[in-house]
Design a protein around this motif. Structure first.
Motif, PDB file in Angstrom:
ATOM      1  N   GLY A 290     -42.200   2.242   6.663  1.00  0.00           N
ATOM      2  CA  GLY A 290     -43.498   2.022   7.296  1.00  0.00           C
ATOM      3  C   GLY A 290     -43.452   0.921   8.328  1.00  0.00           C
TER       4      GLY A 290
ATOM      5  N   ARG B 260     -51.036  -0.005   4.601  1.00  0.00           N
ATOM      6  CA  ARG B 260     -51.742   0.172   3.329  1.00  0.00           C
ATOM      7  C   ARG B 260     -51.430   1.552   2.767  1.00  0.00           C
ATOM      8  NH1 ARG B 260     -56.398   2.983   2.032  1.00  0.00           N
ATOM      9  NH2 ARG B 260     -57.505   2.265   0.190  1.00  0.00           N
ATOM     10  N   GLN B 261     -51.456   2.558   3.633  1.00  0.00           N
ATOM     11  CA  GLN B 261     -51.149   3.907   3.162  1.00  0.00           C
ATOM     12  C   GLN B 261     -49.751   3.977   2.574  1.00  0.00           C
ATOM     13  OE1 GLN B 261     -54.444   4.597   3.339  1.00  0.00           O
ATOM     14  NE2 GLN B 261     -53.708   6.706   3.384  1.00  0.00           N
ATOM     15  N   PHE B 262     -48.822   3.265   3.189  1.00  0.00           N
ATOM     16  CA  PHE B 262     -47.460   3.254   2.671  1.00  0.00           C
ATOM     17  C   PHE B 262     -47.373   2.558   1.329  1.00  0.00           C
ATOM     18  CE2 PHE B 262     -43.988   5.045   4.912  1.00  0.00           C
ATOM     19  CZ  PHE B 262     -44.565   5.439   6.104  1.00  0.00           C
TER      20      PHE B 262
ATOM     21  N   SER C  24     -50.083  -7.559   9.637  1.00  0.00           N
ATOM     22  CA  SER C  24     -50.574  -6.300   9.077  1.00  0.00           C
ATOM     23  C   SER C  24     -50.016  -6.077   7.679  1.00  0.00           C
ATOM     24  CB  SER C  24     -50.178  -5.117   9.951  1.00  0.00           C
ATOM     25  OG  SER C  24     -50.755  -5.238  11.205  1.00  0.00           O
TER      26      SER C  24
ATOM     27  N   PHE D  75     -55.160  -1.068  12.926  1.00  0.00           N
ATOM     28  CA  PHE D  75     -54.277   0.099  12.862  1.00  0.00           C
ATOM     29  C   PHE D  75     -53.082  -0.159  11.952  1.00  0.00           C
ATOM     30  CE2 PHE D  75     -50.539   2.403  14.365  1.00  0.00           C
ATOM     31  CZ  PHE D  75     -50.985   3.703  14.267  1.00  0.00           C
TER      32      PHE D  75
ATOM     33  N   THR E  92     -52.684  -2.421   9.707  1.00  0.00           N
ATOM     34  CA  THR E  92     -53.113  -2.645   8.332  1.00  0.00           C
ATOM     35  C   THR E  92     -53.334  -1.320   7.618  1.00  0.00           C
ATOM     36  OG1 THR E  92     -54.223  -4.597   9.188  1.00  0.00           O
ATOM     37  CG2 THR E  92     -54.777  -3.915   6.953  1.00  0.00           C
ATOM     38  N   PHE E  93     -54.017  -0.422   8.289  1.00  0.00           N
ATOM     39  CA  PHE E  93     -54.297   0.901   7.735  1.00  0.00           C
ATOM     40  C   PHE E  93     -52.988   1.631   7.443  1.00  0.00           C
ATOM     41  CE2 PHE E  93     -56.389   5.258   8.808  1.00  0.00           C
ATOM     42  CZ  PHE E  93     -56.458   5.574   7.462  1.00  0.00           C
ATOM     43  N   LEU E  94     -52.092   1.625   8.423  1.00  0.00           N
ATOM     44  CA  LEU E  94     -50.838   2.365   8.267  1.00  0.00           C
ATOM     45  C   LEU E  94     -50.027   1.843   7.084  1.00  0.00           C
ATOM     46  CD1 LEU E  94     -48.657   3.601  11.130  1.00  0.00           C
ATOM     47  CD2 LEU E  94     -47.536   2.549   9.225  1.00  0.00           C
TER      48      LEU E  94
END
Lengths: 290, 451, 328
Positions: A208, A172-174, A104, A166, A168-170
């Motif tokens: 993260g 990426r936001q970080f 991720s 999930f 990856t999304f988390l």
């Protein structure tokens, strides 16, 4: 504990936490937190107490057992191969967490820090798959496992859970919150993306990563459905499957379920206590290095 | 950071080696067999006895969960890794296993081994193993409910123990006298514990059925069924002898079907309780209980509801011939005597319920009521089911409507009429999906769908 | 341009491991489920496999149960904003350097990893209409403040404590059998009980952790600068903390919507079995029932895809609203 226990004289610290600390001392935050924390503690203590009760008393409202049945814990080990299920659960969850964090983070790096054509399109595709209810991909996934001959194996338990949108999304936001100037500077120094990823971005994403690790470990450790339909052999059963034994139509052995549950969450508490300080301290440390 | 990931990786690889090393080797020279059933202490003893009697096999249990229990078996069997043996818990489950193609037709195989199921087994449990004249499974046990009596609570109230045959009026009177309230009016001791999910039992007792005309029509809106459900409602809200949902919540915080009532009865909080012989598996753990059993009041020409399990063989199992030996074991003396001794309901093979050990279990001389269990079984009848609707779908509809009756929000007549209407709608949908069922339905009724 | 191509190749390398697994175990099955949603696939072999185009979706449109369960799902999401706000507040409190803060953090996270059975037993006991602590408090209030005398004086029928998990009542008076509202259904019932429990579990859980991580990512200089400008606590929050937390909030809101619309499965399975009278059955539970109990795999896939459409639309709206503030 030790990290915070040492704080005697509050050092004048910069930043958000310090600011709150100076304020917080006078707000009676301790009192408010304690009251709230006690309500959180109730079910847990109730569970621990119930695990020492004789079966007849579990359903009674009186929280304390009339006789302390310490042998409930031994009976859990006697009635099922609890140690084996314990090992399996931790083993599978640890692998999943490791793979999930690694892949991720790499994917998130590609989505957040690298510029390439079609990036946002692909990311949205990733995101879209999160919106499909998990139940419905279970049967197709099962068919895949049949084709790959991975039914009734550790690999079958680990691999399908190890890659997801999930994480990856988390992450990426970080990664989006990290200033772009950092990797630009590194790039000018001649660092390759691979070096930037490991030496600049990953240390800054520690909070993260730890968060994702906790979520993944927790989610996989308690997963019920996939192991249920995948596993046939006894030596591959995980804890949630093994605990079915205490819950048959002949009467639920609730006291033993509680004892098993208490032992069940011990590794989780250890993991959480060990990991949580990285969530809060992660960036400060990273910032010094960066 | 890189170092951390590398170290973690090596630790995990090391653990994998450990995991690989501690895989148990399959017992030398034994044929492994896997059986899917509900996991409990009784099952373990049944398995170890089989392994003792048949040293060439290594039989193991794969526990069946309440959720997706059937689906798991079907998926695994169709994928070629299914268990060798699995249990069907009702005629409609048998139907689902047969229609998904995973149940092996063993009519000839059993005949070859000299087992005539229809002669040996209690008729009430046959439909769980036999479908449309073909045999797929051998019944593992059979249960018919009766009323448990807590003799000590009767003695304390100076009441004589009830004796059958008796009427509901008598039961209500006794139960009312044995209901004890505290100073705030809350019930401390119930006269008659009965789970709401026993409603199919009551419908049968009142002479009704769930389906009529070979399952082509729902019969829950029949006058008998309505009367039965209304009666259950009245037991709670008019006669105040059966726990209402609020009472039930107060006593069974643990949930799980049946477990709340059994433990509550075991803790001497109820004078009478409607339940099966298999309750003993739990009740024997409660020391000092002084129990009796009496039959449920019954109209002259109606039946008790019978239920139980039958063990089926996976058609795709490479060792299905060997798995048959387990069914032969289930037909034999050792297994059936064990079932009776464990009180895992009652042996499915009739003749083992006519032995002296059945009537007087030497390990439990206080259980002097086994004759009652054998008597009521003779009046047992299986659930009437319909091939034209999925059992779970029908259940969902009925549960919803009956919840409203149970909560005193809707009359039994209204609820059951609505339920029947919805079931017919669902049947019409099922028929639209399945051409083979459509033909069958047309043959039976001359109509395309229920009206 | 040169740098671009170089980055594309690097991106490919970084994506590959995840993309392989994602393709095989997520994207593939998702496409597969899209395909079967236009088929009549049923695990019974007596039903021949056919492509039926939009047949499932048309059936779904007139499936009353589906709409009832959709209503339940949306209703159960009402606690979401409270839970998110609570998590943020708690995270701010817990980001302090207080003595023993680790213990607090662990305590607040406990409900997230306490086993479902233990939580269920406890909350069932709390909600118990006769012996539960909650109703004891409510009854005490009714008696002490003579609520019933007042209500009767105003011509009402008198009030009593709710029966919580046993009741089909709810805040909007929604009926159990129709998508409409009735005064008799007004009150507190199983759905409200699940909402309250959900907030209690969620408040110190994963969202709090995410906010905690997000707070630690706020550069100290920003807060200092604001303080030097003489900003008060609220101003710091409004001008520094909140905008800095935007990506985290965005993630939490998106995931909460996704989780909420797909959710209710565990709660319904463990606490209420979807009852009473189906009022706590959610769409996710319905999908499970259709696929794993009624074996209608094609139909279940169709329900999932309809649900997907709803989630997708909402996420896109979130995205639009979010990107205004986030400048993606």
């Amino acid at each position: 504990m030790s990290a915070t226990g040492r704080v005697q004289e509050p050092k004048p610290q910069a930043g958000f936490s310090a600011w709150w600390y100076r304020r917080g001392r006078f707000t009676g935050a301790h009192i408010a937190l304690t009251i709230m924390a006690v309500t959180m503690l109730v079910p847990f203590s109730w569970m621990v107490l119930a695990s020492f009760k004789p079966l007849q008393e579990v359903e009674q409202l009186n929280p304390f057992p009339s006789v302390w049945r310490f042998d409930n814990y031994l009976r859990v080990f006697e009635q099922v191969s609890f140690a084996r299920y314990y090992f399996n659960s931790i083993f599978v969850a640890a692998w999943v967490t490791f793979l999930q964090c690694l892949t991720s983070a790499m994917a998130a790096y590609a989505f957040a820090r690298l510029r390439w054509r079609g990036r946002d399109m692909v990311f949205r595709l990733y995101l879209a798959t999160l919106m499909i209810p998990g139940v419905v991909v279970m049967i197709p996934n099962y068919t895949v496992m049949v084709k790959l001959h991975l039914l009734d194996s550790y690999v079958g338990l680990i691999v399908p859970a190890a890659f997801g949108a999930f994480g990856t999304f988390l992450l990426r936001q970080f990664m989006l919150t990290i200033p772009a100037s950092l990797d630009e500077a590194a790039e000018i120094d001649g660092a390759t993306p691979w070096q930037i990823f490991w030496d600049v971005i990953m240390p800054l994403c520690r909070a993260g990563l730890v968060t994702l690790a906790i979520f993944t470990f927790l989610g996989n450790y308690g997963s019920f459905f996939w192991p249920l339909i995948l596993v046939k052999s006894e030596h591959l059963r995980t804890l949630p499957i093994g605990m079915l034994y205490f819950d048959s139509v002949y009467g639920r052995q609730t006291n033993l379920i509680m004892a098993a549950s208490v032992m069940n969450i011990v590794p989780l508490i250890i993991l959480f206590v060990a990991a949580q300080r990285h969530i809060v301290r992660g960036v400060q440390l990273g910032a010094i290095k960066g | 950071m890189k170092a951390f990931f590398l170290i973690t990786f090596f630790v995990l690889v090391l653990l994998s080696v450990v995991a690989w090393q501690i895989q148990p080797a399959p017992p030398e020279g034994k044929i492994p067999l896997v059986w899917v059933s509900d996991d409990n202490p009784a099952r373990r003893e049944q398995i170890s006895l089989f392994n003792e009697l048949h040293p060439e096999y290594d039989l193991r249990l794969d526990p069946r969960a309440n959720q997706a229990g059937m689906e798991k078996v079907m998926l695994q069997c169709l994928a070629g890794v299914g268990p060798d043996l699995f249990d069907a818990f009702s005629p409609s489950e048998l139907d689902a296993f047969v229609r998904s193609g995973v149940a092996w037709d063993i009519t000839e195989e059993l005949a070859k081994r000299g087992i005539d199921m229809e002669k040996e087994v209690w008729p009430a449990i046959l439909p769980t193993g036999i479908r449309e004249g073909r045999v797929y499974g051998f019944p593992a046990n059979v249960a018919v409910d009766a009323i448990w009596v807590n003799k000590d609570l009767f003695d304390a109230a100076g009441e004589p123990y009830p004796e059958g045959p008796w009427s509901w009026e008598e039961l209500i009177e006794v139960a009312q006298r044995l209901t004890i309230r505290d100073e705030r009016g809350r019930i401390k001791q119930f006269g008659f514990l009965c789970d709401w999910w026993q409603w199919p039992q009551f419908i049968m007792l009142f002479g009704g059925q769930l389906y009529a005309e070979n399952g082509t029509r729902s019969a829950v809106d029949s006058p008998e069924a309505i009367e039965a459900i209304q009666f259950m409602h009245d037991l709670m809200y008019v006669h105040h002898v059966m726990p209402t949902p609020v009472d039930e919540a107060a006593m069974a915080t643990a949930g799980g079907w049946g477990s709340g009532t059994i433990t509550y009865f075991g803790a001497s909080k109820g004078a009478m309780a409607l339940g099966g012989r298999w309750w003993l598996c739990t009740l024997r753990d409660y020391e000092g209980l002084n129990l009796g059993v009496v039959e449920i009041p019954r109209m002259s020409d109606t039946a008790y509801r019978a239920y139980g399990r039958a063990t089926l063989v996976n058609r795709y199992s490479p060792t299905r011939e060997q798995a048959l030996d387990f069914l032969v074991y289930e037909a034999g003396k050792d297994y059936n005597d064990l079932i009776n001794r464990q009180a895992d309901a009652v042996a499915a093979v009739m003749r083992y319920n006519y032995t002296p050990q059945f009537l007087h279990n030497p390990e439990h001389p206080e259980e002097d009521y086994n004759e009652v269990w054998r008597d009521v079984i003779q009046y047992g009848a299986p659930d009437v089911w319909s091939p034209f609707i999925n059992g779970q779908a029908a259940n969902r509809i009925l549960t919803k409507q009956l919840d409203l009756v149970k909560n005193d929000q809707k009359s039994a007549a209204d609820a059951l009429r609505d339920a029947a209407r919805e079931i017919h709608k669902e049947m019409a949908k099922t028929l639209a999906r399945d051409p083979s069922l459509r033909i069958k339905y047309y043959r039976l009724t001359g109509r395309e769908r229920p009206e | 341009m040169k740098a671009r191509r170089h980055e594309f190749r690097a991106a490919l390398g970084f994506l590959l491991p995840n993309f392989l697994g994602f393709g095989v175990f997520t994207a593939g099955p998702v496409l597969f489920s899209l395909a079967i949603s236009i088929s009549n696939w049923h695990l019974h072999r007596t039903i021949p496999f056919r492509w039926i185009a939009l047949g499932n979706f048309l059936e779904l449109l007139v499936d009353k149960d589906f709409w009832l369960y959709s209503m339940n799902t949306v209703y159960l999401m009402l606690g979401m904003p409270v839970a998110i706000a609570g998590s943020l507040l708690l995270a701010i409190l817990l980001s302090q350097r207080l003595r023993g803060i680790v213990v607090y953090r662990t305590l607040f996270y406990l409900p997230t990893f306490t086993s479902g059975v233990a939580l269920m037993l406890l909350w069932k006991a709390l909600y118990n209409p006769e012996f539960g602590a909650l109703n004891a408090a409510i009854n005490w209030c009714i008696d002490t403040f003579r609520v019933n005398e007042v209500v009767r004086a105003l011509g009402g029928a008198g009030v009593s404590a709710p029966t919580w998990l046993l009741s089909t009542k709810n805040l909007f008076g929604l009926e159990a059998e129709q998508v409409r509202s009735a005064t008799a259904q007004w009150g507190l019932g199983a759905r409200d009980a699940l909402i309250i429990m959900g907030i209690w579990i969620a408040i110190g859980g994963n969202n709090m952790l995410l906010y905690l991580a997000g707070l630690s990512n706020i550069p100290p200089e920003l807060v200092e600068a604001a303080q030097l400008d003489g900003a008060g606590r609220w101003a710091v929050f409004r001008n520094v903390t909140w905008p800095q937390l935007a990506p985290t909030t965005f993630f939490i809101v998106v995931m909460s919507f996704i989780g909420g619309l797909q959710g209710g499965f565990e709660q319904a399975r463990v606490m209420t079995q979807g009852g009473p009278a189906g009022t706590t059955t959610t769409v996710a539970y319905y999908i499970y029932t259709k696929a794993f109990e009624e074996l209608m795999v094609g139909y279940a896939a169709a329900v999932s895809w309809l649900l997907f459409t709803a989630i997708f639309v909402i996420t896109m709206i979130n995205w639009r609203l979010g990107s205004k503030e986030l400048n993606y």
